[in-house]
Design a protein around this motif. Structure first.
Motif, PDB file in Angstrom:
ATOM      1  N   THR A  20       0.911  -1.187   0.025  1.00 11.65           N
ATOM      2  CA  THR A  20       0.036   0.132   0.069  1.00 11.65           C
ATOM      3  C   THR A  20       0.990   1.356  -0.132  1.00 11.65           C
ATOM      4  O   THR A  20       2.140   1.055   0.273  1.00 11.65           O
ATOM      5  CB  THR A  20      -0.896  -0.122   1.266  1.00 11.65           C
ATOM      6  N   THR A  21       0.092   2.340  -0.304  1.00  8.54           N
ATOM      7  CA  THR A  21       0.828   3.682  -0.254  1.00  8.54           C
ATOM      8  C   THR A  21       1.436   3.680   1.127  1.00  8.54           C
ATOM      9  O   THR A  21       2.478   4.584   1.349  1.00  8.54           O
ATOM     10  CB  THR A  21       0.052   4.787  -0.730  1.00  8.54           C
ATOM     11  N   CYS A  24       4.834   2.161   1.845  1.00  4.92           N
ATOM     12  CA  CYS A  24       5.980   2.522   1.254  1.00  4.92           C
ATOM     13  C   CYS A  24       6.151   3.865   1.892  1.00  4.92           C
ATOM     14  O   CYS A  24       7.292   4.334   1.897  1.00  4.92           O
ATOM     15  CB  CYS A  24       5.544   2.992  -0.340  1.00  4.92           C
ATOM     16  N   ALA A  25       5.213   4.540   2.279  1.00  7.46           N
ATOM     17  CA  ALA A  25       5.526   6.086   3.097  1.00  7.46           C
ATOM     18  C   ALA A  25       6.171   5.633   4.419  1.00  7.46           C
ATOM     19  O   ALA A  25       7.166   6.326   4.525  1.00  7.46           O
ATOM     20  CB  ALA A  25       4.232   6.782   3.353  1.00  7.46           C
ATOM     21  N   LYS A  75       6.360   2.697  -5.733  1.00  6.94           N
ATOM     22  CA  LYS A  75       5.359   1.774  -5.097  1.00  6.94           C
ATOM     23  C   LYS A  75       5.136   0.659  -6.008  1.00  6.94           C
ATOM     24  O   LYS A  75       5.137   0.888  -7.321  1.00  6.94           O
ATOM     25  CB  LYS A  75       3.915   2.452  -4.924  1.00  6.94           C
ATOM     26  N   ASP A  82      -4.019  -0.432  -9.660  1.00  2.77           N
ATOM     27  CA  ASP A  82      -4.123   0.498  -8.495  1.00  2.77           C
ATOM     28  C   ASP A  82      -3.415   1.853  -9.225  1.00  2.77           C
ATOM     29  O   ASP A  82      -2.530   1.770  -9.932  1.00  2.77           O
ATOM     30  CB  ASP A  82      -2.899  -0.041  -7.363  1.00  2.77           C
ATOM     31  N   THR A  84      -1.849   4.064  -8.138  1.00  5.38           N
ATOM     32  CA  THR A  84      -0.496   4.562  -7.799  1.00  5.38           C
ATOM     33  C   THR A  84       0.440   3.778  -7.954  1.00  5.38           C
ATOM     34  O   THR A  84       1.698   3.754  -7.489  1.00  5.38           O
ATOM     35  CB  THR A  84      -0.926   4.880  -6.428  1.00  5.38           C
ATOM     36  N   ILE A  89       7.041   7.410  -4.052  1.00  3.17           N
ATOM     37  CA  ILE A  89       6.397   7.980  -2.569  1.00  3.17           C
ATOM     38  C   ILE A  89       7.674   8.381  -1.720  1.00  3.17           C
ATOM     39  O   ILE A  89       8.590   7.685  -1.533  1.00  3.17           O
ATOM     40  CB  ILE A  89       5.758   6.948  -2.015  1.00  3.17           C
ATOM     41  N   ILE A 158       3.747  12.674  -3.213  1.00  4.56           N
ATOM     42  CA  ILE A 158       3.740  11.618  -4.232  1.00  4.56           C
ATOM     43  C   ILE A 158       3.836  12.277  -5.782  1.00  4.56           C
ATOM     44  O   ILE A 158       3.398  13.100  -5.918  1.00  4.56           O
ATOM     45  CB  ILE A 158       2.379  10.930  -3.933  1.00  4.56           C
ATOM     46  N   GLY A 161       1.084  13.245  -8.074  1.00  3.65           N
ATOM     47  CA  GLY A 161       0.037  12.850  -7.184  1.00  3.65           C
ATOM     48  C   GLY A 161      -1.283  13.594  -7.401  1.00  3.65           C
ATOM     49  O   GLY A 161      -2.272  13.165  -7.428  1.00  3.65           O
ATOM     50  N   VAL A 181      -3.117   8.900   1.298  1.00  4.68           N
ATOM     51  CA  VAL A 181      -2.019   7.879   1.609  1.00  4.68           C
ATOM     52  C   VAL A 181      -2.862   6.839   2.491  1.00  4.68           C
ATOM     53  O   VAL A 181      -3.351   6.937   3.731  1.00  4.68           O
ATOM     54  CB  VAL A 181      -1.218   8.257   2.711  1.00  4.68           C
TER      55      VAL A 181
END
Length: 365
Positions: A20-21, A24-25, A75, A82, A84, A89, A158, A161, A181
């Motif tokens: 998931t975002t 990664c964050a 990501k 997805d 994204t 990220i 992002i 983004g 996020v």
């Protein structure tokens, strides 16, 4: 009524999971904080997910400056479609005075919440509670190892983004300037329609073979928990329906059970009430005008009806209309839609709508 989902072609290849975002964050923030304290970026960087998994992430960006460090991760959403997937990220971490805690900031490409009804209040970066908790835990881990206070500002950005957000429902939800996020478990499970519907069918088969007089079908873990608390049903009597209400009800036409309890979040049940048999956010949306009509039928004032029609989310509509029984009205209409989809099959239907915490906010049987 919406067309029921059909099983799409399936080439039999196992679907690859992704991250998931939020995961990664978290990894980027952990790497940046470590570099800020030690001068060295861990690459790859390992994080701990809520269920104990320990994935490692390669860094695509490393930068140190005056009082800050930045790390970036590309990501990988696996085989999930997805928006994204492939996005960069980036977490920028800087130290704050002792006692400040962990402060989150929206960088370029991350949206800001401007309307009520979301898990994060207006005025905050669109970084959901689970990713925030993951980042706090990662920062605390590094702080303990390095003898630091753990007081930091984390700015998440992002790449592209803002443009990517236009392909999501964020603008309609009042999230401006970029993406959210997201992520609860840190893992992206590929969305295989045919495999999921196949699992629903097999779940019904098992329940019938065992001889259960009552089974439950839940949209997700929260609503399944509500069913368990309400009825104490064993796992083998519970169907992980996901968004495929149509896939389940169609199968039950020819493979009926005496009683079925369908449970899901209020927004999902409002989609079923509107006749949608596929409850996924990409294929059906909450009908706020329909909710406003139900509120009017319940005796809501014209002002309240207008507020519900203009609500940014189904959750906010529920908050506005809870006192007049909007949840029960949605459950009743969803039950009627489910009965219609059964086309005369002898299955007693109950519909239960729950809030984000699993509390029952609507019920019809």
């Amino acid at each position: 009524m919406d067309a029921e989902p059909e099983d799409p072609p399936d080439d039999g290849r196992p679907l690859r999971r992704g991250w998931t975002t939020g995961a990664c964050a978290t990894a980027a923030a952990k790497a940046a904080y470590r570099a800020l304290l030690t001068g060295v970026f861990p690459d790859p960087v390992e994080i701990v997910l809520p269920k104990g998994e320990r994935p490692s992430f390669a860094l695509a960006l490393e930068e140190r400056g005056d009082g800050f460090a930045r790390a970036g991760i590309v990501k990988d959403a696996g085989d999930d479609p997805d928006v994204t997937h492939g996005a960069l990220i980036v977490a920028r971490v800087r130290l704050l005075p002792p006692g400040s805690g962990v402060v989150f900031k929206a960088g370029e490409g991350v949206g800001m919440v401007t309307m009520p009804g979301l898990p994060i209040p207006p005025g905050e970066p669109a970084i959901n509670p689970a990713p925030r908790a993951m980042m706090r835990a990662a920062i605390a881990e590094v702080a303990a190892e390095e003898g630091a206070s753990g007081d930091v500002e984390i700015e998440i950005s992002i790449r592209d983004g803002a443009a990517l957000a236009l392909r999501t429902w964020n603008p309609r939800l009042g999230i401006v300037g970029g993406l959210s996020v997201l992520g609860t478990t840190g893992v992206v499970v590929p969305y295989s329609c045919s495999a999921w519907i196949h699992s629903i069918h097999r779940g019904v088969d098992v329940a019938r073979a065992v001889g259960y007089a009552h089974i439950g079908a839940a949209v997700g873990a929260t609503s399944e928990g509500a069913l368990k608390r309400l009825y104490g049903l064993p796992d083998t009597a519970l169907i992980d329906m996901g968004d495929f209400a149509g896939g389940l009800l169609k199968y039950l036409r020819a493979h009926p059970v005496p009683k079925l309890s369908i449970a899901g979040g209020f927004a999902k049940m409002s989609k079923l009430a509107a006749g949608s048999m596929d409850l996924h956010s990409g294929r059906s949306q909450v009908d706020l005008s329909g909710l406003a009509e139900l509120a009017a039928e319940r005796g809501a004032t014209a002002e309240l009806v207008a507020q519900i029609a203009a609500a940014p989310t189904g959750l906010q509509a529920l908050r506005l209309g809870g006192a007049i029984g909007l949840g029960d009205a949605v459950a009743a209409k969803a039950r009627a839609a489910a009965i219609e989809a059964l086309r005369g099959a002898e299955v007693a239907i109950e519909v239960i709508a729950v809030d984000r915490n699993g509390a029952i906010v609507g019920r019809a049987n």
